[in-house]
Scaffold this motif. Structure first.
Motif, mmCIF file in Angstrom:
data_model
loop_
_atom_site.group_PDB
_atom_site.id
_atom_site.type_symbol
_atom_site.label_atom_id
_atom_site.label_comp_id
_atom_site.label_asym_id
_atom_site.label_seq_id
_atom_site.Cartn_x
_atom_site.Cartn_y
_atom_site.Cartn_z
ATOM 1 N N MET A 156 35.908 10.136 -89.468
ATOM 2 C CA MET A 156 34.489 9.831 -89.241
ATOM 3 C C MET A 156 33.857 10.848 -88.289
ATOM 4 O O MET A 156 32.781 11.389 -88.555
ATOM 5 N N MET A 157 34.549 11.140 -87.184
ATOM 6 C CA MET A 157 34.020 12.108 -86.209
ATOM 7 C C MET A 157 33.871 13.492 -86.863
ATOM 8 O O MET A 157 32.880 14.183 -86.647
ATOM 9 N N ALA A 158 34.883 13.873 -87.656
ATOM 10 C CA ALA A 158 34.843 15.182 -88.309
ATOM 11 C C ALA A 158 33.680 15.249 -89.286
ATOM 12 O O ALA A 158 32.997 16.271 -89.394
ATOM 13 N N ALA A 159 33.444 14.146 -89.999
ATOM 14 C CA ALA A 159 32.337 14.121 -90.961
ATOM 15 C C ALA A 159 31.006 14.261 -90.242
ATOM 16 O O ALA A 159 30.128 15.014 -90.673
ATOM 17 N N VAL A 160 30.839 13.557 -89.133
ATOM 18 C CA VAL A 160 29.570 13.614 -88.400
ATOM 19 C C VAL A 160 29.340 15.031 -87.874
ATOM 20 O O VAL A 160 28.296 15.639 -88.127
ATOM 21 N N TYR A 161 30.313 15.576 -87.166
ATOM 22 C CA TYR A 161 30.144 16.925 -86.598
ATOM 23 C C TYR A 161 29.986 17.971 -87.707
ATOM 24 O O TYR A 161 29.203 18.922 -87.569
ATOM 25 N N GLY A 162 30.722 17.785 -88.804
ATOM 26 C CA GLY A 162 30.702 18.766 -89.885
ATOM 27 C C GLY A 162 29.507 18.635 -90.814
ATOM 28 O O GLY A 162 29.404 19.384 -91.791
ATOM 29 N N GLY A 163 28.635 17.663 -90.537
ATOM 30 C CA GLY A 163 27.464 17.477 -91.399
ATOM 31 C C GLY A 163 27.841 17.014 -92.797
ATOM 32 O O GLY A 163 27.146 17.289 -93.765
ATOM 33 N N ARG A 164 28.956 16.299 -92.891
ATOM 34 C CA ARG A 164 29.416 15.825 -94.199
ATOM 35 C C ARG A 164 28.823 14.449 -94.496
ATOM 36 O O ARG A 164 28.609 13.654 -93.584
ATOM 37 N N THR A 165 28.624 14.176 -95.769
ATOM 38 C CA THR A 165 28.176 12.849 -96.183
ATOM 39 C C THR A 165 29.401 11.967 -96.374
ATOM 40 O O THR A 165 30.337 12.356 -97.079
ATOM 41 N N MET A 166 29.382 10.792 -95.748
ATOM 42 C CA MET A 166 30.516 9.876 -95.884
ATOM 43 C C MET A 166 30.212 8.819 -96.946
ATOM 44 O O MET A 166 29.231 8.080 -96.812
ATOM 45 N N ALA A 167 31.028 8.777 -97.999
ATOM 46 C CA ALA A 167 30.951 7.676 -98.955
ATOM 47 C C ALA A 167 31.924 6.621 -98.441
ATOM 48 O O ALA A 167 33.138 6.845 -98.436
ATOM 49 N N LEU A 168 31.379 5.506 -97.944
ATOM 50 C CA LEU A 168 32.218 4.521 -97.260
ATOM 51 C C LEU A 168 32.765 3.488 -98.235
ATOM 52 O O LEU A 168 32.037 2.973 -99.083
ATOM 53 N N MET A 169 34.034 3.183 -98.067
ATOM 54 C CA MET A 169 34.630 2.064 -98.805
ATOM 55 C C MET A 169 34.979 0.991 -97.795
ATOM 56 O O MET A 169 35.629 1.286 -96.789
ATOM 57 N N SER A 170 34.546 -0.251 -98.074
ATOM 58 C CA SER A 170 34.845 -1.315 -97.114
ATOM 59 C C SER A 170 36.357 -1.471 -96.972
ATOM 60 O O SER A 170 36.879 -1.598 -95.873
ATOM 61 N N GLN A 171 37.048 -1.486 -98.091
ATOM 62 C CA GLN A 171 38.507 -1.496 -98.099
ATOM 63 C C GLN A 171 38.947 -0.734 -99.339
ATOM 64 O O GLN A 171 38.188 -0.625 -100.293
ATOM 65 N N PHE A 172 40.188 -0.246 -99.313
ATOM 66 C CA PHE A 172 40.662 0.545 -100.446
ATOM 67 C C PHE A 172 40.958 -0.326 -101.660
ATOM 68 O O PHE A 172 41.737 -1.270 -101.580
ATOM 69 N N LYS A 173 40.305 0.015 -102.766
ATOM 70 C CA LYS A 173 40.670 -0.558 -104.079
ATOM 71 C C LYS A 173 40.731 0.638 -105.010
ATOM 72 O O LYS A 173 39.778 1.425 -105.089
ATOM 73 N N VAL A 174 41.825 0.773 -105.725
ATOM 74 C CA VAL A 174 42.055 2.022 -106.450
ATOM 75 C C VAL A 174 40.970 2.308 -107.477
ATOM 76 O O VAL A 174 40.486 3.450 -107.584
ATOM 77 N N GLU A 175 40.529 1.290 -108.234
ATOM 78 C CA GLU A 175 39.494 1.535 -109.256
ATOM 79 C C GLU A 175 38.182 1.968 -108.593
ATOM 80 O O GLU A 175 37.488 2.858 -109.080
ATOM 81 N N ASP A 176 37.850 1.312 -107.467
ATOM 82 C CA ASP A 176 36.608 1.666 -106.767
ATOM 83 C C ASP A 176 36.681 3.098 -106.220
ATOM 84 O O ASP A 176 35.698 3.832 -106.229
#
Lengths: 46, 516
Positions: free
Chosen positions: B216-236
């Motif tokens: 998360m920190m790397a994404a914020v500093y790196g200007g990356r867009t985070m696609a968030l998953m509430s929890q891991f589900k393989v199909e999602d």
């Protein structure tokens, strides 16, 4: 000109700066223009 | 630099780029920064000041990230809690942290209400995702608060996160993580935002885990867009990577196995993936081999670290995942891929010592030690465990055994202690043993880790019953219902007695040899 999002590093003292607002001038340190520091060769682990 | 600067810098460079995508909504860096300012002002209005602790109990979501930065702006300490933990475990962590404010998802409200009478430090509770009786509502706080920026005097060495981790004995230990620790990793390894080229990162690893926070920190500093998953589900996961054209992913080996083994794998376009980082548990060779074949656009990284080191300390890079060259080179690379965790990052020193503390020669197996600016300075309110964790000259004992080759690559060779790691989650055998010991028919119990193709390891209980008492495997596993699901034994072996040494200590090594 100072480019947005680029890192500049002083060749003499090693000071590094990050440009968060573009400007007409190139940043200077130790009496000379600072060259742009390239992107890292390896991706970060995150 | 402190961690709030990551957000300030990236927002200045790419204000209109989405920072987070979650459940069909998205927030740009600018929009997220404003919501974070509002939240920080709302927290301040609730009396939160520098050094106060804020607990959060929820799956990954945009509010989780907003809460971290709002707390950090006030110099408050963020306490992310494992949402799989049971009430007793959560109560312990919140009480130990002396949390003043608790944020939670609505699904946890009932459990929290049962815990609150025993948590005198908690002054306010906030429900994150919907209005709940007796709780403040997150979105009300955001809309009612000022969007003005918040400035607090923060020292780089101030604590910003208190993260709980399981050890080998008893209760979880609080690990204080400093702003400077994240600064050292992020500015040393992550490129700042490119105003033109955008990157997307799928955030799957839970944010109560240090790897999730690092991503998360790397994404914020790196200007990356985070696609968030509430929890891991393989199909999602497959669908989200396909739809959002995700470039980066961090996975534990179990997740990667489910992805490459999925029967519909070929139906998804995963060609946008450029970097896949894995870690937290040993990676089976067949899984990584298959992943390299099936995901040819991705560069793979094995990252090794732990909570105490503020995440990654060693790194097996993309070139080490390409098995080519002479037969000798191929053999060397294959060995590295199956058992090496790579080389230390530039801000970390690593060495191997024997049981007497002597530094070992290359190829000799001993305990892996680490030193550097990211290493914690000690456990939260736990001097005894802190003393055990460090050598006299200040090196952190990682608890992992290994050796170094002539080229500086580090190889793992098991644990120096009894910690069990299931799907990236640490499990304290003692915590599980204490629960089994409380069964009225049990004389004593020992819990060991056994190899499991899906999860890396599973718990197995070795149980001695009291004379003339009876209990079944189902009874013992059922008795462990107070533990989080991932900690419960998968199997139970009943024995007449446990093997012991001359002073009466149980010989776990023998049990692992016989029943592991």
């Amino acid at each position: 000109m100072g480019e947005l999002g680029k890192r500049y590093e002083c060749e003499d003292c090693g000071t590094e700066i990050l440009c968060t607002k573009a400007a007409e001038t190139i940043p200077e340190c130790c009496g000379k223009e600072m060259p742009i520091k390239g992107a890292r060769e390896l991706p970060s682990s995150d | 630099m402190n961690t709030t600067d990551f957000l300030t810098i990236a927002t200045a460079i790419c204000p209109d780029r989405p920072l987070m995508i979650y459940q069909g909504q998205q927030w740009t860096f600018d929009q997220a920064a404003e919501r974070i300012n509002r939240l920080a002002n709302a927290f301040a209005g609730l009396g939160i000041t520098k050094g106060d602790r804020l607990g959060i109990l929820q799956v990954n979501c945009n509010q989780y990230i907003e809460t971290y930065f709002a707390a950090a702006k006030l110099g408050a300490i963020f306490v992310p809690l494992n949402f799989r933990a049971k009430a007793d475990e959560l109560s312990y962590m919140l009480d130990n942290a002396e949390a003043k404010l608790l944020l939670m998802g609505s699904r946890y409200v009932g459990m929290v209400d049962d815990m609150l009478p025993n948590l005198p430090s908690v002054e306010n509770c906030i429900c994150i995702d919907e209005k709940c009786d007796g709780k403040l509502f997150y979105e009300d706080l955001i809309s009612d608060a000022s969007p003005e920026d918040v400035f607090t005097e923060i020292d780089d060495d101030d604590m910003t996160i208190l993260m709980y981790t399981a050890g080998t004995t008893g209760r979880p230990k609080g690990v204080p993580l400093k702003h400077s620790g994240f600064d050292s990793y992020i500015t040393g390894n992550v490129d700042p935002p490119d105003p033109i080229t955008e990157e997307k990162n799928i955030l799957t690893v839970p944010l109560y885990h240090v790897a999730g926070i690092q991503a998360m920190m790397a994404a914020v500093y790196g200007g990356r867009t985070m696609a968030l998953m509430s929890q891991f589900k393989v199909e999602d996961w497959l669908q989200l990577v396909n739809d959002e054209k995700v470039n980066r992913a961090m996975l534990v080996p179990t997740m990667l196995k489910w992805i490459v083994d999925h029967p519909d794998f070929d139906k998804y376009d995963l060609s946008s993936l450029k970097v896949i980082t894995y870690g937290a548990a040993p990676m089976p060779y067949e899984v990584i081999k298959k992943a390299i074949e099936l995901l040819p656009t991705a560069r793979f990284i094995n990252a090794f670290g732990q909570t105490e080191t503020a995440s990654t300390i060693t790194f097996l890079g993309p070139d080490d995942h390409i098995i080519e060259g002479t037969e000798e080179e191929k053999e060397k690379k294959l060995k590295r891929l199956t058992s090496s965790i790579g080389k230390p990052l530039p801000d970390v020193e690593v060495k191997i010592i024997d049981s007497e503390g002597k530094t070992l020669e290359n190829y000799d197996v001993g305990e892996i030690l680490a030193k550097g600016p990211r290493i914690m300075s000690g456990y939260w309110k736990n001097e005894a465990k802190t003393a055990e964790a460090f050598t006299e000259d200040g090196w952190l004992k990682t608890g992992d055994k290994g050796y170094i080759d002539d080229e500086g690559y580090i190889y793992l060779a098991g644990r120096a202690d009894d910690l069990i790691i299931r799907g990236g989650e640490n499990i304290s055998p003692k915590e599980v043993e204490d629960v089994i010991d409380s069964h009225p028919s049990v004389e004593e119990a020992v819990v060991i880790g056994i190899s499991d193709p899906e999860w890396g390891q599973e718990c197995r209980a070795i149980v001695v019953l009291k004379e003339s008492e009876k209990a079944t495997e189902v009874d013992i596993i059922g008795h462990c219902s107070s533990l989080a699901g991932f900690k419960r034994p998968k199997s139970v072996v009943f024995v007449d007695e446990l093997p012991r040494n001359q002073v009466g200590k149980v010989l776990k090594v023998k049990l692992r040899e016989q029943y592991g």
